[in-house]
Design an enzyme around this catalytic site. Structure first.
Site, PDB file in Angstrom:
ATOM      1  N   TYR A  18      36.450  28.873  53.021  1.00 30.25           N
ATOM      2  CA  TYR A  18      36.775  28.271  51.717  1.00 30.25           C
ATOM      3  C   TYR A  18      37.619  27.013  51.875  1.00 30.25           C
ATOM      4  O   TYR A  18      38.027  26.426  50.893  1.00 30.25           O
ATOM      5  CB  TYR A  18      37.494  29.301  50.840  1.00 30.25           C
ATOM      6  CG  TYR A  18      36.666  30.536  50.608  1.00 30.25           C
ATOM      7  CD1 TYR A  18      35.580  30.500  49.737  1.00 30.25           C
ATOM      8  CD2 TYR A  18      36.927  31.722  51.293  1.00 30.25           C
ATOM      9  CE1 TYR A  18      34.784  31.609  49.540  1.00 30.25           C
ATOM     10  CE2 TYR A  18      36.136  32.850  51.091  1.00 30.25           C
ATOM     11  CZ  TYR A  18      35.071  32.788  50.221  1.00 30.25           C
ATOM     12  OH  TYR A  18      34.286  33.891  50.028  1.00 30.25           O
TER      13      TYR A  18
ATOM     14  N   TYR B 287      32.642  33.324  42.158  1.00 28.23           N
ATOM     15  CA  TYR B 287      34.017  33.771  41.924  1.00 28.23           C
ATOM     16  C   TYR B 287      35.018  32.979  42.756  1.00 28.23           C
ATOM     17  O   TYR B 287      36.218  33.031  42.495  1.00 28.23           O
ATOM     18  CB  TYR B 287      34.155  35.276  42.204  1.00 28.23           C
ATOM     19  CG  TYR B 287      34.587  35.667  43.608  1.00 28.23           C
ATOM     20  CD1 TYR B 287      33.724  35.562  44.682  1.00 28.23           C
ATOM     21  CD2 TYR B 287      35.878  36.133  43.852  1.00 28.23           C
ATOM     22  CE1 TYR B 287      34.123  35.921  45.966  1.00 28.23           C
ATOM     23  CE2 TYR B 287      36.280  36.497  45.129  1.00 28.23           C
ATOM     24  CZ  TYR B 287      35.403  36.386  46.181  1.00 28.23           C
ATOM     25  OH  TYR B 287      35.809  36.723  47.446  1.00 28.23           O
ATOM     26  N   ARG B 288      34.517  32.194  43.724  1.00 29.15           N
ATOM     27  CA  ARG B 288      35.409  31.543  44.693  1.00 29.15           C
ATOM     28  C   ARG B 288      34.528  30.585  45.472  1.00 29.15           C
ATOM     29  O   ARG B 288      33.352  30.874  45.696  1.00 29.15           O
ATOM     30  CB  ARG B 288      35.917  32.640  45.611  1.00 29.15           C
ATOM     31  CG  ARG B 288      36.921  32.298  46.657  1.00 29.15           C
ATOM     32  CD  ARG B 288      37.196  33.566  47.459  1.00 29.15           C
ATOM     33  NE  ARG B 288      38.322  33.437  48.350  1.00 29.15           N
ATOM     34  CZ  ARG B 288      38.696  34.378  49.206  1.00 29.15           C
ATOM     35  NH1 ARG B 288      38.027  35.515  49.289  1.00 29.15           N
ATOM     36  NH2 ARG B 288      39.732  34.211  49.986  1.00 29.15           N
TER      37      ARG B 288
END
Ligand code: ADP
Length: 522
Positions: free
Chosen positions: A90, A467-468
């Site tokens: 991420y 969600y991310r």
């Protein structure tokens, strides 16, 4: 010098800002050599340089964090807070906006523990290993919940909505009571903590009036310097129920069954139903199986499954708590599965007092930190990396099968190896897909961006949001949340401008840009 600067800032202005930061934290904690800058790169990113930091600053106390924010406002210096910066897939430690200064909170490592109530009050630098060691050293009757890569921090992981495998695996839901430095340098506490010396700060989530806690999760509205984390009481027993599913289509009924267990509360943890590559990618490399480009053919998938004795999908459920309750629940669950398959579930039992199995695959379900799943980045050889693609689906088998088929076809179209799992929430599924790649394979790397965008477009077509996401794709994902012509984004940015008038904190995080940098939106 590989100095990078944020938009609109000169090297002389940066030097002055760094000198002011050094007066706050001491010059040894302003990290601005080439080697320092490399340390904060996202080595998994397709293009590392796109998110290079100008420097890092590492305060030790909340008072220093307050002063750092004041300096940042004076010098219009964009900061990117990290706890331990291990958010791999991420963005790791790297900022969304190139040239930001990383606000590295990893030196802040205090733990206070409320043994009666089972709450750890942790600073950002407290890693999962630190908290686990603390529990062991003090012989406390509580378990941590850890993510698949437990190298990171308890707080940073919860602030990005990371998950673990026990009943306390929804980490962000277990946060209770935060201390936050707002972008202007104002120090505040949420919930009951807004009352000075409140004994219920970390016990009752809401306080009085609006609840602000989730405002600081996946946002750029404040730097969290402390938070209460509820811990799972060490259970009397743990029962494991594992099942290997032979066919891709088995996913449908398995999702329906587990969704029911989650809804009626029989199963409290969020199990993940994962495909065959999960184990193989951590324990072997691709060239041991196949040496051609393109997605792995079915006979190779068959060979992998045979060697590891796994299904196309693996279902792994865990029950925690009193032994008699677990046994009763296990019986009900087994009976439900028996209606769908003749294959028995593999049952494992652990009780207090027994040694914990040292097997790494068991460790995470017992709240013991692990890092071995990170080995999957080496699947393709070369400098490995991975990216997560994780849309949220309604919890039913038809939706899961449809999503799986569509995603699997995309993996094949782009010549990638499918690596998917379905994490079963209380009323939803998070479909976590890993995109594994070799950064030394130029051809593969040239496909990653298009592949990821196609996946997001497919999900958006079904009106599923992620969600991310990785820092590269925050604007893309934020743009899919489009109700009423992006009303949420307008609200997010109105709050941003109100709380952070100089736009210094994590510009661009989650697609939220302060006025000052709004032209940077991708
Ligand atoms: P970890 O090391 O636990 O994996 P990171 O430090 O990489 O977590 O942070 C994960 C995400 O949460 C990043 O987007 C980061 O900007 C944000 N974040 C981390 N710590 C804080 C904090 N203390 N306050 C605000 N945001 C944070």
């Amino acid at each position: 010098m590989k100095q990078v600067l944020p938009p609109g800032m000169t090297a002389a202005q940066m030097d002055r800002a760094l000198a002011a930061l050094a007066r706050v934290v001491g010059s040894e904690w302003v990290l601005a050599t080439d080697l320092d800058r490399d340390t904060y790169l996202d080595h998994f990113a397709v293009d590392e340089s796109a998110h290079a930091a100008a420097a890092a600053v590492a305060p030790l106390t909340v008072e220093q964090v307050v002063e750092v924010m004041r300096v940042a406002n004076t010098h219009k210096l964009p900061l990117w807070p990290i706890s331990r910066g291990k958010n791999f897939g991420y963005g790791g430690a790297a900022p969304r906006l190139k040239g930001s200064v990383v606000l590295d909170l990893s030196r802040m490592k205090k733990i206070e523990f409320d043994t009666d109530n089972g709450v750890a009050l942790v600073e950002p630098g407290v890693g999962f290993y630190d908290l686990y060691d603390y529990l062991q050293q003090h012989k406390l009757p509580y378990w941590t919940s850890v993510p698949g890569n437990s190298w990171g921090s308890v707080l940073g992981n919860a602030l990005d909505r990371g998950v673990g495998y026990t009943n306390y695996g929804q980490h962000t839901e277990k946060l209770c009571g935060m201390e936050v430095v707002l972008p202007t340098g104002e120090l505040m506490r949420t919930g009951m903590g807004a009352m000075k010396d409140s004994p219920t700060w970390n016990l009752y989530r809401y306080g009085f009036g609006p609840s602000w806690e989730q405002m600081f999760v996946q946002s750029n509205y404040g730097v969290v310097t402390k938070a209460g984390v509820w811990m799972m009481p060490a259970p009397e027993s743990m029962v494991g129920l594992d099942l290997e599913l032979d066919k891709p289509d088995d996913l449908g009924w398995a999702v329906d069954l587990v969704a029911g267990l989650r809804r009626d509360g029989l199963l409290v943890q969020s199990p993940s139903i994962g495909s065959w590559l999960r184990g193989a990618a951590t324990l072997t490399t691709r060239k041991e199986w196949y040496d051609k480009p393109g997605a792995l053919p079915d006979d190779v998938i068959g060979a992998i499954r045979k060697r590891f004795n796994i299904g196309w999908w693996s279902v792994s459920l865990r029950l925690y708590g009193y032994e008699s309750v677990n046994e009763a629940a296990a019986g009900v669950i087994q009976a439900q599965f028996a209606k769908k398959t003749t294959q028995p579930m593999t049952v494992s039992r652990w009780k207090q007092g027994q040694p914990m199995s040292p097997s790494p695959s068991v460790a995470a379900v017992a709240g013991i930190p692990i890092t071995f799943p990170l080995a999957n980045a080496a699947w393709h050889g070369g400098r490995g990396g991975h990216l997560g693609y994780s849309p949220v689906l309604p919890p039913n088998g038809v939706a899961a099968m449809d999503q799986f088929r569509r995603t699997y076809d995309r993996y094949k179209e782009f010549g990638m190896d499918y690596h998917g799992s379905f994490a079963m929430g209380e009323r939803s599924i998070v479909n976590v897909n890993q995109v594994l790649f070799n950064k030394d394979d130029a051809d593969m790397m040239s496909r990653v961006g298009g592949f990821f965008r196609a996946l997001v477009a497919d999900a958006t077509g079904k009106r599923y949001g992620e969600y991310r996401t990785h820092i590269d794709y925050m604007d893309l994902v934020a743009s899919t949340y489009d109700f009423n012509n992006h009303a949420l984004r307008r609200a997010n940015e109105a709050v941003k401008d109100a709380l952070d008038p100089n736009g210094i904190l994590a510009p661009g995080k989650s697609g939220i840009w302060p006025r000052r940098y709004r032209n940077q939106r991708a």
